[in-house]
Design an enzyme around this catalytic site. Structure first.
Site, PDB file in Angstrom:
ATOM      1  N   LYS A 133       0.834  -1.206   0.000  1.00 17.56           N
ATOM      2  CA  LYS A 133       0.000   0.000   0.000  1.00 17.56           C
ATOM      3  C   LYS A 133       0.868   1.256   0.000  1.00 17.56           C
ATOM      4  O   LYS A 133       0.588   2.221  -0.729  1.00 17.56           O
ATOM      5  CB  LYS A 133      -0.922  -0.012   1.224  1.00 17.56           C
ATOM      6  CG  LYS A 133      -2.022  -1.056   1.153  1.00 17.56           C
ATOM      7  CD  LYS A 133      -2.827  -1.090   2.449  1.00 17.56           C
ATOM      8  CE  LYS A 133      -3.887  -2.179   2.404  1.00 17.56           C
ATOM      9  NZ  LYS A 133      -4.664  -2.241   3.677  1.00 17.56           N
TER      10      LYS A 133
ATOM     11  N   SER B 149      -0.730   0.158   6.158  1.00 16.65           N
ATOM     12  CA  SER B 149      -1.084  -0.783   7.220  1.00 16.65           C
ATOM     13  C   SER B 149      -2.095  -1.787   6.699  1.00 16.65           C
ATOM     14  O   SER B 149      -2.890  -1.474   5.807  1.00 16.65           O
ATOM     15  CB  SER B 149      -1.662  -0.030   8.431  1.00 16.65           C
ATOM     16  OG  SER B 149      -1.856  -0.902   9.527  1.00 16.65           O
ATOM     17  N   ASP B 150      -2.044  -2.975   7.258  1.00 12.53           N
ATOM     18  CA  ASP B 150      -3.002  -4.002   6.858  1.00 12.53           C
ATOM     19  C   ASP B 150      -3.243  -4.939   8.035  1.00 12.53           C
ATOM     20  O   ASP B 150      -2.350  -5.144   8.870  1.00 12.53           O
ATOM     21  CB  ASP B 150      -2.493  -4.804   5.659  1.00 12.53           C
ATOM     22  CG  ASP B 150      -3.593  -5.638   5.039  1.00 12.53           C
ATOM     23  OD1 ASP B 150      -4.427  -5.060   4.316  1.00 12.53           O
ATOM     24  OD2 ASP B 150      -3.645  -6.856   5.286  1.00 12.53           O
ATOM     25  N   GLN B 151      -4.443  -5.481   8.079  1.00 10.26           N
ATOM     26  CA  GLN B 151      -4.792  -6.416   9.154  1.00 10.26           C
ATOM     27  C   GLN B 151      -5.426  -7.662   8.550  1.00 10.26           C
ATOM     28  O   GLN B 151      -6.313  -7.567   7.694  1.00 10.26           O
ATOM     29  CB  GLN B 151      -5.765  -5.769  10.138  1.00 10.26           C
ATOM     30  CG  GLN B 151      -6.121  -6.667  11.316  1.00 10.26           C
ATOM     31  CD  GLN B 151      -7.113  -5.991  12.247  1.00 10.26           C
ATOM     32  OE1 GLN B 151      -8.312  -5.977  11.988  1.00 10.26           O
ATOM     33  NE2 GLN B 151      -6.602  -5.415  13.325  1.00 10.26           N
TER      34      GLN B 151
ATOM     35  N   ALA C 248      -0.134  -5.227  10.582  1.00 12.16           N
ATOM     36  CA  ALA C 248       1.181  -4.785  10.134  1.00 12.16           C
ATOM     37  C   ALA C 248       1.153  -3.301   9.806  1.00 12.16           C
ATOM     38  O   ALA C 248       0.139  -2.769   9.338  1.00 12.16           O
ATOM     39  CB  ALA C 248       1.609  -5.572   8.899  1.00 12.16           C
TER      40      ALA C 248
END
Length: 200
Positions: free
Chosen positions: A60, A76-78, A113
């Site tokens: 991203k 950010s990613d979940q 993250a």
């Protein structure tokens, strides 16, 4: 002899479409711009959920870098993990109910993250925070009431812990309480400090 110095980083960018991440970043009081990244978020074959979260967080940030070559960019990613498998955002309200029915009474790990990309140097710093979450055994009527009230359909597993979703849990264990909402601020502060940016 005169020493040449690089010009300062031109701004902070949040590479995200999430209103939750935007609200979290606003807590730090740092000026930033939001740019929505365009990436394929499909997990790769045999990729573990934590690996997916780390890869997508950086992807991203890198996706918006070409248009902002002098910025610091946050991605950010979940990815939620249940029984070793990833749990993403629901397809629709019916799927959201199915996800919550499956997870009730069990433990789910939310892998969150964060990546901080220095677009000028190309260096990307990453951090991963795991949130171990134990779900209550909530009946169908209560789950439906939660979904109708919160409309958490843009959240991994349909879990919006900053709202009524907190009632879904018996226990949440993590060293960064903001990670479950979607942006681990404690880790992000460390990453920003390494780039000379401090909220305090």
């Amino acid at each position: 002899m005169e020493t040449k110095t690089s010009p300062p980083i031109a701004g902070l960018i949040l590479a995200s479409s999430s209103r939750h991440r935007r609200a979290l970043l606003e807590r730090l009081g740092l000026p930033f711009t939001v740019v929505v990244p365009e990436i394929d978020e499909t997990p790769r074959p045999d990729e573990r959920p934590a690996e997916t979260a780390v890869r997508l967080a950086e992807a991203k940030a890198r996706a918006v870098a070409p248009g902002h070559p002098d910025a610091l960019i946050i991605g950010s990613d979940q990815v939620a993990e249940f029984r070793g498998e990833p749990v993403g955002r629901p397809r629709d309200p019916a799927h959201a109910l199915e996800l919550l029915q499956a997870m009730r009474g069990h433990t789910v790990i939310f892998h969150t993250a964060v990546a901080l990309l220095n677009a000028r140097s190309g260096e990307c710093r990453n951090a991963l925070v795991d949130v171990v979450s134990s779900f209550r055994h909530v009946d169908d009527a209560a789950l439906e009431a939660y979904l109708n009230r919160e409309q958490p359909f843009d959240c991994a597993g349909s879990v919006k812990s900053e709202g009524l979703g907190i009632a879904l849990f018996t226990r949440i264990a993590s060293d960064d309480p903001t990670a479950l909402i979607g942006l681990p601020l404690i880790r992000l502060i460390d990453l920003l400090a390494a780039e000379g940016v401090r909220p305090l």
